[in-house]
Design an enzyme around this catalytic site. Sequence first.
Site, PDB file in Angstrom:
ATOM      1  N   THR A  67       1.146   0.809  -4.118  1.00 39.35           N
ATOM      2  CA  THR A  67       1.721   0.196  -2.886  1.00 39.35           C
ATOM      3  C   THR A  67       1.276   1.112  -1.557  1.00 39.35           C
ATOM      4  O   THR A  67       0.093   1.317  -1.508  1.00 39.35           O
ATOM      5  CB  THR A  67       3.154   0.486  -2.747  1.00 39.35           C
ATOM      6  OG1 THR A  67       3.973   0.156  -1.568  1.00 39.35           O
ATOM      7  CG2 THR A  67       3.895   2.589  -2.563  1.00 39.35           C
ATOM      8  N   LYS A  71      -3.593  -0.894  -0.914  1.00 47.98           N
ATOM      9  CA  LYS A  71      -3.805  -1.813  -0.875  1.00 47.98           C
ATOM     10  C   LYS A  71      -4.795  -2.489  -0.671  1.00 47.98           C
ATOM     11  O   LYS A  71      -5.486  -2.921  -0.869  1.00 47.98           O
ATOM     12  CB  LYS A  71      -2.367  -3.081  -0.473  1.00 47.98           C
ATOM     13  CG  LYS A  71      -0.814  -2.918  -1.120  1.00 47.98           C
ATOM     14  CD  LYS A  71      -0.193  -3.594  -0.710  1.00 47.98           C
ATOM     15  CE  LYS A  71       1.200  -3.825  -1.017  1.00 47.98           C
ATOM     16  NZ  LYS A  71       2.135  -4.594  -1.292  1.00 47.98           N
TER      17      LYS A  71
END
Length: 278
Positions: A67, A71
């Site tokens: 998350t 990313k």
Amino acid sequence: MASSNEARRAAVLGSPIAHSLSPVLHRAAYAELGLTHWTYDRFEVDEARLPAFVEQLDRTWAGLSLTMPLKRAVIPLLDSISETASSVEAVNTVVLTEDGRRVGDNTDIPGMVAALRERGVEKTDSAAVLGAGATASSALAALSGICTGPVTAYVRSRERGDEMRGWGDRLGVDVRICDWDEAERALHAPLVVATTPAGATDALADAVPDRPGTLFDVLYEPWPTGLAAAWEARKGAVIGGLDLLVHQAALQVEQMTGRAPAPLAAMRQAGEKALAAR
């Protein structure tokens, strides 16, 4: 095919990470699939700590969920990434292969498409996107396959507008930019995708039309958002962040374990129960 008695590990990484529902969803899937020796944890990892964490992964590891803010930071650490992940330069899934390779993918995009399809949205002639962050680019990628007309993005700055227009060019989406001050106009689109942080769309709740289309609000906590509650009160269709989270997690489970289909209903039930307990 994953064996139920082979000890394997997976985890979600990010910062902050304490709020993540991913462990609840993945553990529910493992229980339903009989993968009794599989574990799924969460680790507070920022961009600076990510390379060392990835480097120490051994053969017991099956994969990672990523998350924010990881990313994009993870991409240089991987051996390859999928076309889907490459299209938005964002990886939320890493699978560790049997030969030790690190393969990145993005399940947010097909997760969005699956969540929309589950609610009967397979095509739309136009759409509106509220916000212009990383999730908004994934929304554009999802819309590239289902929206036959323009997508209007409502943004707070010219720079963000240029970014969204650039993503549109890259993804083959006709993106039109409007200032955030005009966001009430977005609510008349047949499909509205809200990708903004908590509270950002609350001021729009009173402007929801009498016959709204479909709202896809990517938040799952707090839920419902003010906009989602007003939308439902006017009998509009609402897809929430938990729907997205469950669908993208199901795809991760399938990739990491080799078992398909993932137990979507059990995962959603576990997520709903965990949110209700907060």
